[in-house]
Design an enzyme around this catalytic site. Structure first.
Site, PDB file in Angstrom:
ATOM      1  N   ASP A  84      43.767  -9.592  15.796  1.00 25.18           N
ATOM      2  CA  ASP A  84      43.620 -10.260  17.086  1.00 25.18           C
ATOM      3  C   ASP A  84      44.216  -9.372  18.188  1.00 25.18           C
ATOM      4  O   ASP A  84      45.369  -8.950  18.091  1.00 25.18           O
ATOM      5  CB  ASP A  84      44.342 -11.622  17.025  1.00 25.18           C
ATOM      6  CG  ASP A  84      43.988 -12.505  18.212  1.00 25.18           C
ATOM      7  OD1 ASP A  84      43.082 -13.349  18.064  1.00 25.18           O
ATOM      8  OD2 ASP A  84      44.607 -12.328  19.276  1.00 25.18           O
ATOM      9  N   ILE A  85      43.395  -9.097  19.201  1.00 21.42           N
ATOM     10  CA  ILE A  85      43.866  -8.253  20.301  1.00 21.42           C
ATOM     11  C   ILE A  85      44.966  -8.998  21.059  1.00 21.42           C
ATOM     12  O   ILE A  85      44.813 -10.186  21.362  1.00 21.42           O
ATOM     13  CB  ILE A  85      42.705  -7.883  21.255  1.00 21.42           C
ATOM     14  CG1 ILE A  85      41.595  -7.167  20.470  1.00 21.42           C
ATOM     15  CG2 ILE A  85      43.198  -7.009  22.399  1.00 21.42           C
ATOM     16  CD1 ILE A  85      40.364  -6.842  21.290  1.00 21.42           C
ATOM     17  N   ASN A  92      41.177 -10.041  30.763  1.00 19.67           N
ATOM     18  CA  ASN A  92      40.114 -10.760  31.465  1.00 19.67           C
ATOM     19  C   ASN A  92      40.556 -11.205  32.855  1.00 19.67           C
ATOM     20  O   ASN A  92      39.810 -11.057  33.832  1.00 19.67           O
ATOM     21  CB  ASN A  92      39.690 -11.988  30.655  1.00 19.67           C
ATOM     22  CG  ASN A  92      38.621 -11.643  29.622  1.00 19.67           C
ATOM     23  OD1 ASN A  92      37.876 -10.668  29.796  1.00 19.67           O
ATOM     24  ND2 ASN A  92      38.551 -12.412  28.564  1.00 19.67           N
ATOM     25  N   ASP A 101      34.758  -7.230  28.082  1.00 22.92           N
ATOM     26  CA  ASP A 101      33.696  -6.858  27.147  1.00 22.92           C
ATOM     27  C   ASP A 101      33.824  -5.398  26.716  1.00 22.92           C
ATOM     28  O   ASP A 101      33.605  -5.054  25.553  1.00 22.92           O
ATOM     29  CB  ASP A 101      32.324  -7.075  27.807  1.00 22.92           C
ATOM     30  CG  ASP A 101      31.962  -8.567  27.860  1.00 22.92           C
ATOM     31  OD1 ASP A 101      32.724  -9.367  27.268  1.00 22.92           O
ATOM     32  OD2 ASP A 101      30.946  -8.908  28.487  1.00 22.92           O
ATOM     33  N   GLU A 127      38.510 -12.689  20.793  1.00 16.24           N
ATOM     34  CA  GLU A 127      39.099 -11.368  20.577  1.00 16.24           C
ATOM     35  C   GLU A 127      39.634 -11.247  19.155  1.00 16.24           C
ATOM     36  O   GLU A 127      40.473 -10.428  18.867  1.00 16.24           O
ATOM     37  CB  GLU A 127      40.200 -11.112  21.607  1.00 16.24           C
ATOM     38  CG  GLU A 127      41.468 -11.947  21.442  1.00 16.24           C
ATOM     39  CD  GLU A 127      41.413 -13.322  22.123  1.00 16.24           C
ATOM     40  OE1 GLU A 127      40.296 -13.839  22.315  1.00 16.24           O
ATOM     41  OE2 GLU A 127      42.484 -13.871  22.430  1.00 16.24           O
TER      42      GLU A 127
END
Ligand code: ADP
Ligand code: MG
Lengths: 256, 278
Positions: A84-85, A92, A101, A127
């Site tokens: 997971d980022i 964002n 993106d 993500e």
């Protein structure tokens, strides 16, 4: 007998035409070849995540079930990673969704280059990613996951002519229980639990659950041979053997 | 949460025979090869037959059990011919010298060393029709842990684990016990210690195995594994001599210590499996 002209294939064809990686059959292809390539193209599309090109959750579920079957039959050591980022929402919010993106695409590409061709990386949603690593001995799991973590943290992602951003990733992993037919839910839950630990430990780190395989640990061996049953009593110091124990779960995981 | 020690209840388990017939099936298995599975299977079968029981030994190692060599029996028709539809099941069953029946796998079966679902189904069908004709069916399985071994064991109500006092054999036996507990939720495994130096050694070894299990496996398991010591078989030069002559102990040296131990084992197996049921 089905005639091509009776079928409404325009929508399918249009879908494939819009996908840069799909190949369309030549106009003069035979009906069978034409039909087959439309079907192949749609199958491909249905298994891939459109933004990143990674396999999607549907494909992931299918592959994970196949691995569960293989583990139950062969006892193979298979590792599942959940990735997971970190702080993706901030990307964002600060740089906009287009930048988000671009980050997802760059990280996806990076993940794919960090694993072997036999491994599968999927976009799990948002993500979050998942990777299935078949035939992955327990000594390799942490090495691979660390390599991924470092590679992601080293990425410089250009999101506009003037802006380059860096992200990190948290990784949790769990092995399938050898020879046991597990379930998707149980297995992903265990990997998710490790991902949660990685997040709680400050992110940008790796936690992998100790493999609960059939291997006999040094502790078990120590006790098994501790009572001088076997030959020379002088060689079997009971308590000394036991202290020479296997790596404990917490030592297997490394945070940084 | 621990899906090794406490597999979920809805976990898909390996296919098993209808319980009625399964209760007579004993899988003879081991952690390590060469510890005496085939020797025990053949001679235990003979000793059980001598007690008046109808016994069948099946080469569940798919041709690698070497039962044919031990029994000096080289049948024309094997399980392989039954699988391929070349022969009828009845014709593949032979009378062994010790007064019991055998079904040998045939060399062609090695192809099946990865079990396809069709092979499992065929195997199960064959077992279903065979087992009612006998009082006890012994499955001489391969060593260690493989899908073939696990499948064979899944068809049996009782597991007879053969080990020797050698540390490597014992470690492998322990690992096998762990897997059988986890994968099949076995709660009872019967143990024979072969090639002991002194009577009584085997019992101590089984006790030791149980203590390690209690400490490392049973402590947080809902279905603790219990080992039942079934007997010791002494290391006996008569065994090698019998095998060299391709004879059973009962033929070559019926009074030797290993033969006497086998007779005792047979009586324990009979009362455990037949009298009390499984
Ligand atoms: N009690 C015993 N005493 C002496 N030798 C034995 C004894 N049990 C087995 N052996 C030897 O070990 C060899 C291997 O036995 P076998 O039954 O073929 O093992 P497995 O089927 O487990 O591979 C036999 O050929 C025999 O020579
Ligand atoms: Mg054998």
């Amino acid at each position: 007998m089905i005639r091509l002209s009776d079928l409404r294939l325009d929508d399918a064809r249009a879908l494939l035409e819009h996908d840069p990686s799909s190949e369309l059959p030549a106009a003069d292809a035979s009906p069978v070849v034409y039909m087959q390539s439309i079907l192949d193209g749609l199958c491909e599309l249905s298994l891939r995540d459109p933004l990143t090109g990674l396999s999607n959750r549907r494909h992931f579920n299918h592959l994970l079930n196949r691995e569960i079957e293989a583990v139950a039959r062969s006892g193979e050591s298979v590792l599942l990673l959940m990735l997971d980022i970190d702080h993706f929402k901030k990307v964002n919010d600060t740089y906009g969704h287009h930048a988000g993106d671009l980050v997802l695409q760059a990280v996806s590409k990076c993940l794919e280059t960090c694993v072997r061709p036999m491994d599968t990386v999927s976009r799990f949603g948002g993500e979050e990613f998942a990777a299935i690593l078949p035939n992955c001995p327990s000594s390799f799991g942490l090495v691979v996951a660390e390599r991924i973590r470092e590679a992601v943290s080293g990425l410089a992602i250009t999101v506009s002519p003037t802006e380059t951003i860096r992200v990190t990733i948290s990784i949790g992993g769990a092995y399938a229980p050898e020879w046991v037919r597990s379930t998707q839910e149980l297995w992903t839950e265990r990997a998710d639990e490790q991902l949660y630990r990685a997040k709680s430990a400050g992110r940008n780190c790796v936690f992998i659950e100790e493999q609960r395989g059939v291997a006999v640990s040094a502790d078990e061996k120590g006790m098994l041979f501790g009572h001088h049953l076997f030959g020379d009593p002088a060689s079997g110091g009971v308590d000394d053997d036991v202290s020479n124990s296997a790596v404990a779960g917490s030592e297997m995981n490394r945070a940084n | 949460m621990s899906d090794v020690l406490n597999p979920p209840q809805d976990e898909a388990v390996e296919p098993t025979l209808a319980l009625k017939s399964r209760s007579k099936v004993i899988a003879v298995t081991s952690g390590k090869g060469g510890v005496g599975k085939t020797f025990v299977s053949a001679n235990l079968a003979a000793a059980l037959a001598k007690r008046g029981l109808r016994v069948l030994v099946l080469d569940a190692d798919l041709g690698l059990a070497n039962l044919d060599v031990v029994l000096n029996l080289y049948p024309k028709i094997t399980l392989h011919d039954v699988f391929t539809g070349k022969s009828k099941l009845e014709d593949a069953i032979y009378k062994a010298p010790g007064g019991f029946s055998v079904l040998l796998a045939g060399s062609g079966m090695v192809e099946y060393s990865r079990l396809a679902p069709e092979v499992r189904d065929d195997f199960l069908r064959i077992m279903e029709s065979l087992v009612p004709n006998y009082d006890i069916v012994l499955l001489d399985t391969g060593a260690g842990i493989s899908d073939v071994v696990l499948f064979a064991v899944s068809m049996a109500s009782e597991v007879l684990l053969v080990a020797t006092p050698e540390p490597t054999a014992l470690t492998d036996a322990y690992a096998t016990i762990k897997v059988l507990g986890a994968q099949q939720k076995r709660q009872r495994i019967r143990v024979v210690i072969n090639q002991v130096a002194r009577t009584g050694d085997g019992n101590a070894i089984t006790t030791q195995l149980q203590q390690v299990l209690d400490r490392f496996v049973n402590k947080d398991s809902e279905h603790p594994l219990k080992l039942i010591h079934m007997g010791d078989i002494p290391a006996d030069p008569a065994v090698r001599q019998a095998i060299m002559k391709r004879q059973l102990l009962g033929q070559s040296d019926p009074g030797c210590p290993a033969a006497l131990a086998m007779t005792q084992l047979a009586s324990k197996v009979e009362s455990a499996v037949i009298k009390h049921g499984a």
